[in-house]
Scaffold this active site. Structure first.
Site, short mmCIF file in Angstrom:
data_model
loop_
_atom_site.label_atom_id
_atom_site.label_comp_id
_atom_site.label_asym_id
_atom_site.label_seq_id
_atom_site.Cartn_x
_atom_site.Cartn_y
_atom_site.Cartn_z
CG ASP A 116 -6.04 -43.24 -110.68
OD1 ASP A 116 -6.59 -42.09 -111.82
OD2 ASP A 116 -5.37 -43.94 -111.65
CE LYS A 156 -1.87 -42.40 -108.61
NZ LYS A 156 -0.95 -42.93 -109.12
CG ASP A 201 -0.65 -42.09 -116.46
OD1 ASP A 201 -0.87 -41.77 -115.18
OD2 ASP A 201 -0.77 -43.53 -116.54
CD1 TRP A 252 -3.92 -39.14 -114.44
CD2 TRP A 252 -6.46 -38.86 -115.52
NE1 TRP A 252 -5.01 -40.39 -114.23
CE2 TRP A 252 -6.14 -40.17 -115.11
CE3 TRP A 252 -7.50 -38.53 -116.51
CZ2 TRP A 252 -7.12 -41.13 -114.88
CZ3 TRP A 252 -8.64 -39.68 -116.54
CH2 TRP A 252 -8.37 -41.09 -115.45
N GLY A 253 -5.34 -33.66 -114.70
CA GLY A 253 -6.16 -32.11 -115.49
C GLY A 253 -6.63 -32.03 -115.57
CG ASP A 256 -0.48 -46.69 -108.06
OD1 ASP A 256 -1.36 -46.90 -108.76
OD2 ASP A 256 0.68 -45.46 -108.13
NE ARG A 259 -0.21 -36.96 -112.58
CZ ARG A 259 -0.56 -38.77 -113.14
NH1 ARG A 259 -0.71 -39.82 -112.06
NH2 ARG A 259 -0.79 -39.03 -114.77
#
Ligand code: GLA
Length: 525
Positions: free
Chosen positions: A170, A168, A225, A204-205, A92, A221
């Site tokens: 971020d 992934k 977290d 994260w939404g 990650d 996501r």
């Protein structure tokens, strides 16, 4: 089981806490005028939720090295997780690359001495898929690695050269960037790089990705977290589950709500809590990305993570996300998960203090009120019935009743694919034409036989032919290379194979593997 009251305390508390981090819950209607076509229609990827392992939850960034990732990869195989379908694995935010003066990404050879391509080859050689991580902003969250901003196409080419199968992405350090435009650009860059990858958006939404991300990637996501590195937080994980379940309408084959990597098996949780969280993730058709230390698992943790009957609910080809039908604060009743064989999954989750008993009536879960049905308990692995009208369940504190209900006394497991390798490496040393073969064997750990996999011959280069042999639960892709007339140099192709699940008639997630050929001298015709 009848509705017993309004939304309960736990749900309200969970909502209140998540509202601060993610003001999205009023926005859960399908928007107009946004692309809704799942990208997986073209690449065939992630038609069931991706399964794998990622290091962040247990390790954070510091200890991640090639040695650690390889140890985890080995543990994934020996523990039985690979045979249960877990496939995507890799660093990650593991400080694994930097940007050179020419703008190109380079592997951090101090931490990853084989380079990121070498690590990918190791993972592919074990019959697993390679997952990597980056960020859509200028830097990753820890700021230790460069983000993709301004280098979207170059970076996605680097990931393709390292042969990543899953990325992934971020959303840290992205101030001032338009989220839809940025991730759209990254999706285009990924496709331009020519290697199909599972694109995992990680905002994260933020930006309500469930409304638009299905046209760009495969999962997103939905919340902040699930824990800080090293320790699970039960209350936080449960809140995340209740926030994620509200978005069930947006999930389906190739497009998944991601309530974050799992915390099952991490310090801070009891065995019962591990079982409950795993059941919730399966009921929500969530990506099953384990986040615990696979080198150090108790037997109960292994049994939970590899419970094929629970995984069958998650990996069901219809791809429905189950949701809460009612919640009285202590008890939540989850349904809305029809399965490929006509059965249905149902879950009762109890957060009160002592044992709870209730009746589930068949007309509440999509069957006829007077039906006589069989009930499979997905944790005790016992079938009872036929039961007329309904069944009584009893659930302990923090525990679940996780059931599959069917008209038939059989509970088939959908295809769970496991390969011996995803990499065929061949070498032609002489100048005379020769034929070389390398095989990839794919087993189905589910209960039905699969029709033969299909490889489109037109998708292959002239030097390669692929024949599929075997039948039933195991099939072999025989890759035959003919070297006549080939010039000295390296050759590579990513082979795509497709299959159709025989009970549901739905396409299965496409299977891809790499074939490498090294031609040492020019070969005569
Ligand atoms: C964010 C993500 C996590 C993890 C870290 C790495 O917080 O949500 O899952 O990738 O970044 O820094």
């Amino acid at each position: 089981m009848k509705k017993r009251g309004n939304l309960g305390f736990v749900l309200v508390l969970g909502m209140a806490l998540l509202l601060t981090a993610c003001p999205a819950w009023s926005q859960n209607a399908h928007p107009q005028n946004l692309p809704q076509k799942a990208h997986s229609d073209a690449d065939g990827l992630a038609l069931t939720p991706p399964m794998g392992w990622y290091p962040w939850n247990i390790f954070g960034e510091e200890p991640q090295t090639e040695k650690l990732i390889k140890e985890i990869v080995d543990a994934l195989v020996t523990s039985g997780l690979k045979d249960a379908g877990y496939a995507y694995v890799g660093p990650d935010e593991g400080i694994c690359f930097s940007r050179g003066p020419d703008g190109k990404l380079t592997s951090n050879l101090t931490r990853y001495p084989s380079g990121l391509r070498g690590l990918g080859d190791y993972i592919h050689g074990k019959g697993l898929k390679y997952a990597l991580y980056t960020d859509a902003g200028s830097k990753t969250c820890s700021t230790a690695m460069p983000g993709t901003k301004g280098y979207e196409f170059e970076d996605m080419r680097a990931f393709a050269e390292w042969r990543a199968d899953y990325i992934k992405i971020d959303w840290c350090n992205s101030e001032g960037q338009d989220i839809v435009k940025t991730y759209t650009l990254l999706g285009e860059a990924q496709r331009a790089a020519g290697r199909p990858v599972v694109h995992s958006l990680c905002s994260w939404g933020e930006g309500y990705p469930w409304q638009w991300a299905g046209a760009i990637g495969h999962m997103w996501r939905t919340t902040s977290d699930i824990c800080g590195p090293g320790k699970a937080d039960w209350a936080r994980a449960v809140r995340i589950a209740f926030a994620n379940e509200k978005l069930s309408a947006f999930a389906g084959p190739g497009r998944w709500n991601d309530p974050d990597m799992m915390v099952v098996g991490m310090p801070g949780l009891s065995e019962v809590q591990n079982r409950s969280l795993f059941s919730l993730w399966c009921m929500m058709a969530s990506p099953l990305i384990a986040g615990n230390d696979l080198r150090d698992m108790t037997r109960p943790t292994i049994d939970i993570l590899t419970n094929l009957e629970a995984i069958a609910v998650d990996q069901d080809p219809l791809g429905a996300q189950g949701h809460v039908v009612w919640n009285d604060g202590n008890v939540s009743f989850w349904a809305g998960k029809p399965l490929f064989d006509g059965s249905r999954a149902v879950l009762v989750f109890y957060q009160g203090g002592h044992k709870f008993q209730q009746r589930i009536a068949w007309d509440e879960v999509g069957f006829g009120a007077a039906d006589e049905l069989y009930v499979r308990n997905l944790w005790t692995h016992e079938t009872t019935g036929p039961h007329a009208g309904g069944v009584n369940v009893s659930v302990g504190s923090d525990d679940v009743a996780f059931l599959r209900i069917s008209k038939k006394n059989e509970f088939p497991i959908p295809p769970i694919l496991v390969a011996d390798t995803y990499l065929v490496s061949l070498r032609a040393a002489g100048s005379r034409p020769e034929k070389l073969t390398g095989t990839v064997t794919v087993a189905n750990k589910g209960s039905s036989d699969l029709p033969p996999w299909r490889v489109d011959p037109k998708s292959l280069p002239p030097w390669l032919s692929v024949a599929v042999t075997g039948s039933g639960k195991s099939q072999t892709f025989v890759n035959t290379v003919s070297t006549a007339g080939l010039k000295k140099g390296p050759y590579h192709v990513l082979v795509r194979a497709d299959n159709v699940e025989p009970i549901s008639g739905r396409p299965m997630s496409a299977l891809y593997y790499d074939v490498d050929l090294e031609v040492v001298r020019n070969v005569r015709r």
